[in-house]
Design a protein around this motif. Structure first.
Motif, PDB file in Angstrom:
ATOM      1  N   SER A   1       0.883  -1.343   0.187  1.00  0.00           N
ATOM      2  CA  SER A   1      -0.010   0.072   0.022  1.00  0.00           C
ATOM      3  C   SER A   1       0.993   1.271   0.119  1.00  0.00           C
ATOM      4  CB  SER A   1      -0.933   0.038   1.352  1.00  0.00           C
ATOM      5  OG  SER A   1      -1.686   1.179   1.476  1.00  0.00           O
ATOM      6  N   ARG A   2       1.817   1.088   0.896  1.00  0.00           N
ATOM      7  CA  ARG A   2       2.952   2.315   0.774  1.00  0.00           C
ATOM      8  C   ARG A   2       3.443   2.604  -0.653  1.00  0.00           C
ATOM      9  NH1 ARG A   2       5.629   3.672   6.591  1.00  0.00           N
ATOM     10  NH2 ARG A   2       3.395   4.113   6.597  1.00  0.00           N
ATOM     11  N   LEU A   3       3.937   1.291  -1.046  1.00  0.00           N
ATOM     12  CA  LEU A   3       4.517   1.383  -2.462  1.00  0.00           C
ATOM     13  C   LEU A   3       3.793   2.365  -3.701  1.00  0.00           C
ATOM     14  CD1 LEU A   3       6.547  -1.716  -2.695  1.00  0.00           C
ATOM     15  CD2 LEU A   3       7.459   0.703  -2.744  1.00  0.00           C
ATOM     16  N   ASP A   4       2.334   1.688  -3.432  1.00  0.00           N
ATOM     17  CA  ASP A   4       1.597   2.158  -4.531  1.00  0.00           C
ATOM     18  C   ASP A   4       1.187   3.575  -4.621  1.00  0.00           C
ATOM     19  OD1 ASP A   4       1.077  -0.370  -5.244  1.00  0.00           O
ATOM     20  OD2 ASP A   4      -0.476  -0.957  -4.118  1.00  0.00           O
ATOM     21  N   SER A   5       1.189   4.384  -3.185  1.00  0.00           N
ATOM     22  CA  SER A   5       1.064   5.528  -2.917  1.00  0.00           C
ATOM     23  C   SER A   5       2.248   6.508  -3.003  1.00  0.00           C
ATOM     24  CB  SER A   5       0.168   6.009  -1.871  1.00  0.00           C
ATOM     25  OG  SER A   5       1.031   5.619  -0.549  1.00  0.00           O
ATOM     26  N   LEU A   6       3.519   5.927  -3.070  1.00  0.00           N
ATOM     27  CA  LEU A   6       4.983   6.513  -3.053  1.00  0.00           C
ATOM     28  C   LEU A   6       4.987   7.490  -4.161  1.00  0.00           C
ATOM     29  CD1 LEU A   6       6.945   6.340  -0.820  1.00  0.00           C
ATOM     30  CD2 LEU A   6       8.440   5.037  -2.725  1.00  0.00           C
ATOM     31  N   GLN A   7       5.514   8.781  -3.680  1.00  0.00           N
ATOM     32  CA  GLN A   7       5.646   9.961  -4.877  1.00  0.00           C
ATOM     33  C   GLN A   7       7.240   9.564  -5.239  1.00  0.00           C
ATOM     34  OE1 GLN A   7       4.316  13.435  -3.956  1.00  0.00           O
ATOM     35  NE2 GLN A   7       2.492  12.760  -2.732  1.00  0.00           N
ATOM     36  N   SER A   8       7.643  10.173  -6.259  1.00  0.00           N
ATOM     37  CA  SER A   8       8.920   9.789  -6.817  1.00  0.00           C
ATOM     38  C   SER A   8       9.911  10.432  -6.171  1.00  0.00           C
ATOM     39  CB  SER A   8       9.087  10.584  -8.411  1.00  0.00           C
ATOM     40  OG  SER A   8       8.744  11.879  -8.191  1.00  0.00           O
ATOM     41  N   HIS A   9       9.621  11.296  -5.422  1.00  0.00           N
ATOM     42  CA  HIS A   9      10.857  12.197  -4.264  1.00  0.00           C
ATOM     43  C   HIS A   9      10.759  11.488  -3.046  1.00  0.00           C
ATOM     44  CE1 HIS A   9       7.116  14.138  -3.058  1.00  0.00           C
ATOM     45  NE2 HIS A   9       7.675  14.302  -2.106  1.00  0.00           N
ATOM     46  N   GLN A  10       9.792  10.595  -2.764  1.00  0.00           N
ATOM     47  CA  GLN A  10       9.734   9.828  -1.541  1.00  0.00           C
ATOM     48  C   GLN A  10      10.724   8.426  -1.575  1.00  0.00           C
ATOM     49  OE1 GLN A  10       5.452   9.841  -1.120  1.00  0.00           O
ATOM     50  NE2 GLN A  10       5.551  11.347   0.439  1.00  0.00           N
ATOM     51  N   THR A  11      10.900   8.136  -0.131  1.00  0.00           N
ATOM     52  CA  THR A  11      11.686   6.637  -0.030  1.00  0.00           C
ATOM     53  C   THR A  11      11.405   6.307   1.161  1.00  0.00           C
ATOM     54  OG1 THR A  11      13.722   7.752   0.780  1.00  0.00           O
ATOM     55  CG2 THR A  11      13.637   7.261  -1.559  1.00  0.00           C
ATOM     56  N   PHE A  12      11.334   5.029   1.514  1.00  0.00           N
ATOM     57  CA  PHE A  12      11.340   4.278   2.677  1.00  0.00           C
ATOM     58  C   PHE A  12      12.090   2.943   2.775  1.00  0.00           C
ATOM     59  CE2 PHE A  12       7.786   2.550   0.427  1.00  0.00           C
ATOM     60  CZ  PHE A  12       7.779   1.095   1.150  1.00  0.00           C
TER      61      PHE A  12
END
Length: 818
Positions: free
Chosen positions: A411-422
C-alpha cells in the motif's frame, strides 16, 4: 501537547501510592494479631495482602515492593505447612522488610518525589481505528472527552494549544477534528485557526466545533470557518458519537469488549485505563456475582480472571462460565502470581493453555489481549467485524503477521511519490534457540513479547513493526527516510536488542541481533521484492562473526546466486564421491609421540582442485547435506584407522559431528556397524562436538550423548571457550577430551597473558579430561603449553593435514611404530 493517558496513569499511580498506607496499616494489624494469637485465618490474610502487592506493585512500577511482597507470599506458603506457633518465626524478617518498603513508598506519597511509573509506555489502538484530534485549552474537558472516545474504539490525541494545529493534522492524518471556539480568552480563536488552515490547505477533514457558549455569532463563525457541526458544552455524548458514526461514518466497528475480573481494585483501575487507551471497550468486576451479571449485560469477547479471589475463586468462576449455555464459548484468560502447577493445569483445561503469570505490566497486558482477541471462538466475534485485520496479527506478540506487513508495504509503495523513499528492515535475534533450550519456551515467549514491545518504542508514528516467524522481525519506516535516518534506526533497534532483560527470578538475558536493510528505489514496485532484498542483506549479515547491519545492493543477489550454484555443485559432488579425508596428527606433550589423528573433510573438485571445508561446510549445513558427509567421513576414517592400527595399535581417530548429526543421530547405527566390520574398539573413536551444536537442541543432544557414552565411544568438546556457555555444560557432558581453540593459543602468542590458557588446562585436569591444544605453529607455543601440563597438541609446527599416502611417508609416523 496534552497527553491525557500519561496524566491518567500518573493520577492512578499517586492514588495507588496513597493506598499503600492502608496496606501497611492492615499488615501491621495482622502481624500483631499473628504474634499474639497465631491462626490460619490471620496467616491467610497476610498472604492475601502479599499476593495483591506482588501483582499490583510490579504493574504500577514499584518493582522492589513487588519483589519483597512475593518473598512474603512464598514464606506464608511455607509457614502454612508448620504448626501455628512457628508462623511468626517463619515470617518475621519478610514482614519487617515489606513494612519497611511500604513505609518508604507511602512517605514519598506525601512528599514531592515523583511516582515511579517508569515502565508505562504509551499504548495505542489498532491501526484500523479512526483517529480524532481534540484541540481544547480545558484539560479536564479534553481528558473526559478523550476517555469517552477511546472507550468506544477511537484513537484520540488531545492538544491544549492551537500552535500545533497544522503540524498535528499532518502528523496524525485524523478522520475528524474537534476544536474549541475560544482559546485562553481569545474569542473565535479556534474558528480563526481552522479558517486559516482551510484557506491554505483545503483538505476535506470534518471539523466539529464545541463551545461553553451558544450564540448566533458563534454559530456563524463556525459556519464561515468550514465547520461541519457545532455542539454546546456540556456535550451531549450520544449526539457526538452519533455524528461521528452515522453522519461522518467514522465509528469503529464493534470494539473488542473485554471483561476484567479481579478483587484488587488498584489493578482494575490501571488495567481498565490501559486497555481503554488501546481501543478496547472494558468493563470491570471485583467478584463472581458482578462478573456473571456483566457477562449477561455486555456479552464480552474476552474475559480476564484473577485466580485468587475470595468467596468464589477464579477457577470456579471459569467453571461457571464454561457450564453456562449462553457463555460457554467466551474465551477466558486467567491471571495469577501463584506458581502452583495444579492451578496452571486447571486453567489450561478451561482455556486451552491460556494462563498468564502475574505481575503483568501494562504493555504486556495490551499485547496479551490483542493477541487473544485475534483468535475469538465465537463466529460473530469482533475479529470478523474488523474485516480480518485482527486475524493478521501474530498470536504471540500482537504485531503484524507477514501477510499483514506485506499488504502495508504494498500500500505504501502504491502511493509513494517519486521524491519519497522508505526502507524495510529485517531483524534476526542471534542464537535465540539457546534461550529456548536453556530457559524453556515459556521464558523464550516472554523474551519475544518484551522485545517486540521495546522495538516498537524505537519507531515513529508512521513506522510499522511485524513478526515474520520465530525470532525474526520486520520493520517498515515512514516515507521520507534517508540512509542516515535508517542507519540511526537500525542502531537504535540493535541497541534495544542488547539491553539486558531482567526477570523476577533474578535471571538476566542479553541478546544481540543482525539487521538487513532494503531501501526503495524508483524501480521498486512490489512489496515481495523489497522484503526479499532485506532478507538477502540479513543473510549476509548473519554470516559475520559479530552482530552486523547490512544494506542490500545488487551484488548480494549475485552472491546468493553463487551460493545456490554452490549448493547444486555440492550435491553433485556427494553423488560423485568427490569428498575425501585428510588427517592431521595429534601428538603427546609427554614424549612427542604420535597418538592419533583428526579426520578433516576435503573436496577434490574436478576443475578447481583441492577445496577446504570453509568453502562448502556452511552450505552443507544450510542445505541439510552435512549428515551425508558425516557418514562418508566415518566410513573413510574408520577404514583407515583399522589399517593403521595393524602397525600402530594405540592410535585413535577423531571425527567431527555437526548440529544436525546431534539433533538427528542417524549416524549411530552406521557407527555401530563400522566398528563391527573393522573390528575397532569403541574407545578408539573420538567424536568431536562444538558447544554450538550442543545448544542447537539441548534436550536431544543430551540423549545422543548418553547413547554414545553407553557405547563406549569417547567425546571431545571442540573449540572450547568460543561458545555460548561452556562451563554450564561441561559437568553434564563430561567429555573425555577438551580441545582448546587455536584462537586462544594465537592470543597468548600476541599478549603472553598466561591466565586464560592456564585456567583452561587446570579446568580440564580437574574434571579428569585430556586437554588438546589446537593450532600450535611455533616452538614458543609448544614449550609454553608443555610447561603448563597440556596433554596433547596438533598444528602446523609438527604436521599439517595430509592424505593417507603422505602420512605413511612422514618420519614421525614410521618413528612411532611400537
Amino acid at each position: 501537547m496534552h497527553s491525557s493517558f500519561h496524566e491518567e496513569l500518573a493520577v492512578l499511580s499517586e492514588e495507588y501510592q496513597r493506598h499503600l498506607a492502608d496496606y501497611r496499616l492492615n499488615l501491621e494489624q495482622c502481624w500483631q494479631e499473628l504474634q499474639n494469637s497465631p491462626t490460619s485465618a490471620t496467616l491467610k490474610e497476610i498472604s492475601s495482602i502479599a499476593h495483591r502487592l506482588a501483582g499490583s506493585g510490579k504493574a504500577y512500577g514499584f518493582d522492589s515492593l513487588s519483589h519483597v511482597a512475593k518473598g512474603l507470599e512464598m514464606a506464608c506458603n511455607s509457614a502454612a505447612t508448620k504448626p501455628a506457633p512457628e508462623f511468626s518465626h517463619t515470617l518475621d524478617q519478610h514482614v519487617v522488610d515489606l513494612l519497611d518498603c511500604l513505609r518508604t513508598n507511602t512517605s514519598h506519597a506525601h512528599g514531592n518525589e515523583s511516582t515511579p511509573v517508569s515502565h508505562h509506555h504509551q499504548v495505542s489502538a489498532g491501526d484500523d481505528a479512526a483517529t480524532i484530534l481534540i484541540f481544547d485549552d480545558d484539560t479536564d474537558f479534553c481528558k473526559m472527552l478523550s476517555h469517552l472516545l477511546r472507550s468506544t474504539g477511537y484513537t484520540v490525541h488531545g492538544i491544549d494549544t492551537l500552535d500545533a494545529f497544522v503540524s498535528c493534522i499532518e502528523r496524525y492524518r485524523p478522520g475528524a477534528v474537534i476544536v474549541d471556539m475560544d482559546f485562553f480568552g481569545k474569542r473565535f480563536a479556534g474558528a480563526n485557526k481552522v479558517l486559516e488552515w482551510r484557506q491554505r490547505n483545503g483538505e476535506p477533514i470534518p471539523v466539529i466545533f464545541v463551545s461553553g457558549y451558544d450564540s448566533f455569532e458563534l454559530r456563524l463563525a463556525a459556519v464561515r470557518a468550514g465547520g461541519n457541526f457545532f455542539l454546546s458544552k456540556p456535550l451531549d455524548e450520544d449526539r457526538l458519537l452519533h455524528l461521528l458514526d452515522s453522519e461522518l461514518n467514522l465509528g469503529p466497528k464493534n470494539p473488542c469488549r473485554v471483561l476484567l475480573v479481579d478483587d484488587d481494585t488498584d489493578l482494575l483501575r490501571l488495567y481498565k485505563s490501559t486497555l481503554t487507551q488501546a481501543g478496547f471497550a472494558v468493563q470491570t468486576a471485583s467478584g463472581a456475582t458482578s462478573a456473571l451479571f456483566l457477562l449477561n449485560q455486555e456479552l464480552p469477547n474476552l474475559v480476564l480472571i484473577d485466580v485468587h479471589m475470595p468467596h468464589c475463586n477464579g477457577i470456579e468462576l471459569g467453571q461457571l462460565i464454561r457450564q453456562h449455555e449462553k457463555f460457554s464459548h467466551v474465551p477466558l484468560l486467567f491471571m495469577s502470581a501463584a506458581n502452583d502447577i495444579d492451578t496452571q493445569l486447571a486453567c489450561a483445561r478451561l482455556t486451552s493453555d491460556e494462563y498468564v503469570s502475574k505481575p503483568i505490566e501494562p504493555w504486556r497486558l495490551v499485547m496479551l489481549v490483542k493477541s487473544r482477541s485475534s483468535r475469538q471462538r465465537s463466529p460473530g466475534s469482533v475479529a470478523s467485524s474488523h474485516g480480518g485485520i485482527e486475524q493478521q496479527r501474530d498470536p504471540l506478540t500482537a504485531l503484524h503477521s507477514l501477510g499483514s506487513f506485506r499488504a502495508r508495504v504494498q500500500s505504501r509503495l502504491d502511493s509513494l511519490q517519486s521524491h519519497q523513499t522508505f526502507a524495510v528492515l529485517k531483524l534476526d535475534v542471534r542464537d535465540f534457540h539457546t534461550v529456548n533450550n536453556v530457559y524453556g519456551r515459556i521464558t523464550g515467549d516472554q523474551v519475544l513479547q518484551r522485545l517486540a514491545w521495546e522495538l516498537s518504542q524505537c519507531l515513529d508514528d508512521d513506522g510499522i513493526l511485524g513478526r515474520e516467524s520465530g525470532d525474526e522481525f520486520l520493520i517498515m519506516t515512514g516515507t521520507g527516510a534517508t540512509a542516515t535516518s535508517v542507519t540511526q534506526l537500525a542502531e537504535s533497534l540493535a541497541a534495544t536488542t542488547r539491553k539486558p532483560m531482567q526477570f523476577d527470578d533474578q535471571r538476566t538475558i542479553v541478546l544481540s541481533s543482525d539487521i538487513g536493510i532494503a531501501m526503495t528505489t524508483l524501480d521498486t514496485k512490489i512489496a515481495d521484492d523489497l522484503i526479499r532484498h532485506a532478507d538477502s542483506a540479513l543473510f549476509v549479515a548473519r554470516r559475520s562473526s559479530a552482530p552486523t547491519v547490512k544494506y542490500f545492493d545488487a551484488s548480494l543477489e549475485d552472491h546468493q546466486r553463487d551460493r545456490f550454484n554452490l549448493a547444486q555443485e555440492v550435491r553433485h559432488a556427494l553423488q560423485q564421491n568427490q569428498f575425501t579425508a585428510a588427517y592431521q596428527a595429534v601428538f603427546s606433550f609427554k614424549d612427542g609421540s604420535l597418538i592419533g589423528f583428526e579426520a578433516l573433510a576435503r573436496w577434490q573438485h574436478p576443475s578447481r582442485g583441492l577445496i577446504g571445508p570453509g568453502a562448502f561446510m556452511q552450505v552443507m549445513e544450510e542445505q541439510g547435506f552435512i549428515s551425508e558427509l558425516t557418514l562418508l567421513m566415518l566410513e573413510t576414517a574408520l577404514k583407515q584407522l583399522a589399517h593403521w592400527r595393524k602397525t600402530h595399535s594405540n592410535l585413535f581417530m577423531s571425527i567431527n559431528l555437526s548440529a544436525l548429526d546431534i539433533q538427528k543421530p542417524d549416524f549411530i547405527d552406521a557407527l555401530k556397524n563400522l566398528l563391527n566390520i573393522y573390528q575397532l574398539t569403541p574407545d578408539s573413536v573420538v567424536l568431536e562436538i562444538t558447544e554450538t551444536a550442543l545448544l542447537a537442541d539441548w534436550q536431544t543432544a543430551i540423549q545422543t550423548i548418553d547413547i554414545l557414552r553407553a557405547m563406549g565411544v569417547k567425546l571431545a568438546l571442540d573449540d572450547f571457550g568460543t561458545g555460548y556457555s561452556s562451563l554450564s555444560y561441561l559437568n553434564r557432558i563430561r567429555p573425555s577430551t577438551l580441545k582448546i581453540d587455536k584462537s586462544f593459543v594465537s592470543e597468548w602468542s600476541e599478549s603472553h597473558d598466561e591466565s586464560l590458557l592456564r585456567t583452561m588446562v587446570h579446568l580440564g585436569h580437574d574434571m579428569d579430561m585430556n586437554v588438546v591444544a589446537e593450532g600450535i605453529e611455533t616452538v614458543e607455543e609448544l614449550n609454553f603449553l608443555k610447561d603448563i601440563n597440556c596433554n596433547c597438541y596438533q598444528g602446523f609446527l609438527r604436521a599439517r593435514p595430509m592424505f593417507k599416502d603422505d602420512v605413511a611417508l612422514a618420519d614421525w609416523f614410521s618413528a612411532s611404530k611400537p
